[in-house]
Write a protein that holds these residues in place. Structure first.
Motif, mmCIF file in Angstrom:
data_model
loop_
_atom_site.group_PDB
_atom_site.id
_atom_site.type_symbol
_atom_site.label_atom_id
_atom_site.label_comp_id
_atom_site.label_asym_id
_atom_site.label_seq_id
_atom_site.Cartn_x
_atom_site.Cartn_y
_atom_site.Cartn_z
ATOM 1 N N ASP A 3 48.192 27.416 41.414
ATOM 2 C CA ASP A 3 47.060 26.558 41.051
ATOM 3 C C ASP A 3 46.085 26.420 42.214
ATOM 4 O O ASP A 3 44.864 26.512 42.045
ATOM 5 C CB ASP A 3 47.556 25.179 40.616
ATOM 6 N N LYS A 4 46.621 26.198 43.401
ATOM 7 C CA LYS A 4 45.765 26.077 44.596
ATOM 8 C C LYS A 4 44.993 27.371 44.832
ATOM 9 O O LYS A 4 43.814 27.359 45.183
ATOM 10 C CB LYS A 4 46.614 25.741 45.816
ATOM 11 N N ARG A 8 40.947 27.990 44.946
ATOM 12 C CA ARG A 8 40.242 28.654 46.047
ATOM 13 C C ARG A 8 39.410 29.816 45.515
ATOM 14 O O ARG A 8 38.260 30.018 45.928
ATOM 15 C CB ARG A 8 41.234 29.151 47.103
ATOM 16 N N SER A 9 39.998 30.598 44.624
ATOM 17 C CA SER A 9 39.295 31.760 44.064
ATOM 18 C C SER A 9 37.999 31.336 43.389
ATOM 19 O O SER A 9 36.953 31.984 43.544
ATOM 20 C CB SER A 9 40.202 32.493 43.067
ATOM 21 N N GLN A 10 38.076 30.248 42.634
ATOM 22 C CA GLN A 10 36.886 29.753 41.946
ATOM 23 C C GLN A 10 35.835 29.293 42.952
ATOM 24 O O GLN A 10 34.641 29.576 42.790
ATOM 25 C CB GLN A 10 37.276 28.596 41.026
ATOM 26 N N SER A 11 36.292 28.615 44.033
ATOM 27 C CA SER A 11 35.341 28.128 45.034
ATOM 28 C C SER A 11 34.678 29.273 45.795
ATOM 29 O O SER A 11 33.563 29.137 46.291
ATOM 30 C CB SER A 11 36.045 27.185 46.021
ATOM 31 N N TYR A 12 35.390 30.428 45.882
ATOM 32 C CA TYR A 12 34.801 31.588 46.558
ATOM 33 C C TYR A 12 33.775 32.309 45.672
ATOM 34 O O TYR A 12 33.074 33.217 46.136
ATOM 35 C CB TYR A 12 35.896 32.593 46.945
ATOM 36 N N LYS A 100 39.183 39.295 45.924
ATOM 37 C CA LYS A 100 40.002 39.661 44.760
ATOM 38 C C LYS A 100 40.627 38.444 44.064
ATOM 39 O O LYS A 100 41.393 38.605 43.117
ATOM 40 C CB LYS A 100 41.122 40.621 45.193
ATOM 41 N N GLY A 101 40.346 37.244 44.545
ATOM 42 C CA GLY A 101 40.953 36.072 43.921
ATOM 43 C C GLY A 101 42.447 36.026 44.164
ATOM 44 O O GLY A 101 42.972 36.676 45.074
ATOM 45 N N THR A 102 43.159 35.286 43.338
ATOM 46 C CA THR A 102 44.610 35.137 43.496
ATOM 47 C C THR A 102 45.292 36.498 43.343
ATOM 48 O O THR A 102 45.179 37.162 42.310
ATOM 49 C CB THR A 102 45.159 34.166 42.441
ATOM 50 N N HIS A 122 47.435 36.648 38.196
ATOM 51 C CA HIS A 122 46.282 37.124 38.961
ATOM 52 C C HIS A 122 45.017 36.443 38.450
ATOM 53 O O HIS A 122 44.896 36.130 37.262
ATOM 54 C CB HIS A 122 46.135 38.646 38.837
ATOM 55 N N TYR A 123 44.069 36.259 39.334
ATOM 56 C CA TYR A 123 42.814 35.585 38.952
ATOM 57 C C TYR A 123 41.899 36.538 38.199
ATOM 58 O O TYR A 123 41.313 36.179 37.184
ATOM 59 C CB TYR A 123 42.119 35.046 40.207
ATOM 60 N N MET A 124 41.772 37.765 38.691
ATOM 61 C CA MET A 124 40.893 38.737 38.042
ATOM 62 C C MET A 124 41.623 39.444 36.902
ATOM 63 O O MET A 124 42.787 39.859 37.048
ATOM 64 C CB MET A 124 40.383 39.757 39.059
ATOM 65 N N SER A 125 40.960 39.616 35.798
ATOM 66 C CA SER A 125 41.557 40.246 34.615
ATOM 67 C C SER A 125 42.023 41.665 34.915
ATOM 68 O O SER A 125 43.050 42.118 34.396
ATOM 69 C CB SER A 125 40.548 40.261 33.464
#
Length: 635
Positions: A3-4, A8-12, A100-102, A122-125
């Motif tokens: 979750d954290k 972070r990924s979204q904030s980037y 690359k996100g999470t 993973h954050y990116m699809s």
């Protein structure tokens, strides 16, 4: 933690549905990053090989990254490498959370904790088809220097992968740790004596006065203190004992484990290296001058970097490596015998890389290649004005350059007789006197020597000093010639792999491999390396090495040899001539190619596709020659 990482990924500003950026990093930048991570790469490369052997054929790959998440090096299954390249899992690409996100690499580096990221986490699809297990790698000072990762298809993940990755990362850390404090007091400990000397032992180092310097992760766990907390301690506060008592316990020749009690009340078994190095001892704590990492993606990787990498299945080589491991860091000099080009220099470098001196200089000296008039100055150094043409301010000799590390005396049999006595004195007294100097300089070196000559015969003729011989030959090993080895095909593939750039796929046609296996290789591994280097250049970026890719002089030499088996079942036939025919001196190189094609077509009963595959050429190549081939051979 996931979750954290998503927050972070979204904030980037990472976009979930973005396509992977597969544009390659500039080669110069990757080269710079490899140079910056030189020590990490050196110690990680052999561990990555071992890890990859454990996960081979699982649709996976092993990756090493920098502390910022840039991929530095990768090993992988062929069927997965193509998929990995589509999602930018290639050297030079940034896998930090910011780009690359999470993902396991970026998140492990952010959290400084080992982690597995399963497909949908993973954050990116684009990365949800992957499952990745990653562990950060810490340097001896508690700072993150990189990460080790195993990435694979999300459908084939194994539950024990993260444990393998964590153990491998700890192995890399211990290798780096071992040579970072050559003059420190080093304590190895564990609550169970059978675990001393294994991956899980704690290692802590202190100054001779008892001030804490560093501890590996296992030591931090056993002591119950973080690296930062340990910096406030001394040996006395951690073990309730003055460090002088440690010298008394381990100052003698017997190194049996002793029990100590830690500050938390837990009793542990210990070994300590608290003595100054003896005239022939390796500094008790570790590493070497790292082998040169690849300077760009297009340049070849280092081909042999450790004893394990050299072990490719030949029983003679395995026996040599077993002996060398038994005497490692035991104050026993090594002498390597073998034909020219058989890999004596590679074995010497591997011995050094796996020793406690791995982070210190490895200085090779080829006694046969330096003019006799210069070898004394090269070895011992000289002061300004020592002789006509001497450099201003003088020069440090090779022996002094190897201080703290390993001096490799290649072709020792070619050392002039008058210098042998000076070398013997250096080895006995651990002091070197540069030419023109009025003082001696202390040196601490371990010596590996090598020769293709029979030194005992030279001693009998008065050409080599017997006392020097017995100083150098603590353990003598003889490398087999390439033609004597049972692991020839594996050696060929190892050398070929070392010549390929990252991501480059290269194979050898079966008929060519058979031809190479029958050759006598007078130049041994060095000749093989040079031949394959030319062949790789002829093939280009991708492909299969065929007969036409081999150097002309090699093919011409083979023309004059009469025993080239076409197949194992037809050992009396020649590869390049039709059955019953013999090659003559008048045959041209064109005949070599045509006869090889004819032989393969006969073997495959006119099947052009099968013959082309065996030769490593296209079907069109054979059809272009059809007017020159017997018409009954073409289907």
């Amino acid at each position: 933690m996931i979750d954290k990482a998503h927050q972070r990924s979204q904030s980037y500003g990472v976009a979930i549905h973005d396509e992977p950026d597969c544009s390659s990093l500039a080669k110069g930048r990757l080269s710079d990053m490899l140079e910056e991570s030189r020590l990490l790469f050196q110690h990680a490369a052999p561990v990555m090989e071992t890890l990859y052997e454990q996960i081979a054929n699982t649709h996976s790959m092993v990756l090493l990254t920098s502390a910022k998440g840039m991929v530095l090096h990768s090993l992988g299954d062929n069927d997965f490498l193509e998929k990995a390249s589509r999602v930018a899992l290639i050297p030079g690409m940034d896998w930090s959370e910011k780009t690359k996100g999470t993902n396991a690499i970026g998140t492990a580096l952010s959290e400084e904790e080992p982690i597995t990221i399963y497909g949908s986490q993973h954050y990116m699809s684009a990365n949800k088809s992957l499952t990745c297990s990653c562990s950060p790698i810490f340097d001896p000072y508690g700072q993150v220097v990189g990460a080790l990762d195993v990435t694979g298809d999300h459908r084939s993940h194994h539950q024990h992968t993260l444990a393998l990755v964590r153990m491998s990362a700890q192995m890399i850390e211990n290798h780096m740790f071992a040579g970072s404090f050559p003059k420190a007091v080093r304590l190895h400990f564990h609550s169970r004596p059978e675990f001393l000397g294994t991956l899980v032992e704690g290692i802590a180092v202190f100054t001779p006065e008892g001030r804490f310097l560093s501890a590996n992760r296992s030591a931090q766990f056993q002591l119950g203190l973080s690296f930062n907390a340990l910096q406030a301690h001394t040996f006395s506060s951690l073990f309730d004992l003055p460090i002088s008592a440690l010298f008394e316990l381990f100052g003698g020749s017997v190194q049996a484990p002793r029990q100590l009690c830690m500050h938390n009340g837990v009793a542990v078994w210990c070994r300590a290296e608290a003595k100054p190095a003896s005239p022939w001892a390796a500094p008790q704590l570790a590493p070497v001058q790292p082998a040169e990492p690849p300077r760009s993606a297009a340049q070849r990787k280092p081909h042999f970097s450790s004893l394990q990498y050299l072990d490719t299945g030949d029983p003679q080589i395995a026996a040599i490596i077993h002996k060398l491991r038994r005497v490692a860091d035991r104050d026993i000099p090594v002498m390597i015998l073998g034909e020219t080009g058989s890999g004596k220099d590679l074995l010497a470098q591997a011995i050094h890389n796996d020793s406690a001196r791995a982070g210190q200089p490895f200085v090779p000296v080829n006694c046969a290649s330096i003019p006799e008039s210069l070898i004394e100055a090269e070895l011992f150094g000289y002061e300004e004005g020592a002789f006509t043409g001497a450099r201003k301010k003088g020069a440090m000799g090779k022996i002094a350059q190897a201080h703290g590390g390993t001096l490799f005396l290649d072709e020792i049999g070619d050392m002039p007789k008058h210098l042998q006595a000076r070398l013997l004195r250096v080895l006995q007294e651990r002091k070197v006197s540069p030419l023109g100097a009025g003082k001696e300089v202390e040196v601490d070196v371990t010596v590996i020597s090598a020769t293709h000559k029979n030194l005992k015969e030279m001693i009998a003729r008065g050409e080599f000093r017997e006392d020097l011989y017995y100083r150098l030959n603590g353990l003598v090993v003889r490398l087999p010639a390439l033609r004597e080895r049972s692991d020839f095909e594996l050696v060929v593939r190892k050398v070929l792999q070392s010549l390929c750039a990252s991501g480059q796929q290269m194979d050898i046609a079966p008929a060519v491999m058979e031809l190479l296996a029958q050759y006598h290789w007078p130049g041994n591994v060095r000749q093989l390396h040079n031949l394959l280097r030319t062949a790789v250049a002829m093939v280009g970026d991708q492909g299969c090495i065929g007969l036409h890719d081999l150097p002309d002089d090699f093919l011409e030499e083979l023309q004059g040899r009469s025993a080239w088996p076409a197949t194992p079942a037809a050992a009396t036939d020649t590869l390049l001539a039709a059955p019953g025919e013999a090659l003559t001196d008048s045959q041209r190189l064109q005949d070599v190619t045509l006869n090889a094609m004819a032989q393969m077509l006969r073997l495959h009963k006119g099947n052009v596709s099968a013959a082309a595959k065996a030769l490593g050429v296209s079907r069109n190549t054979i059809y272009r020659k059809k007017n020159l081939l017997p018409p009954d051979l073409l289907d």
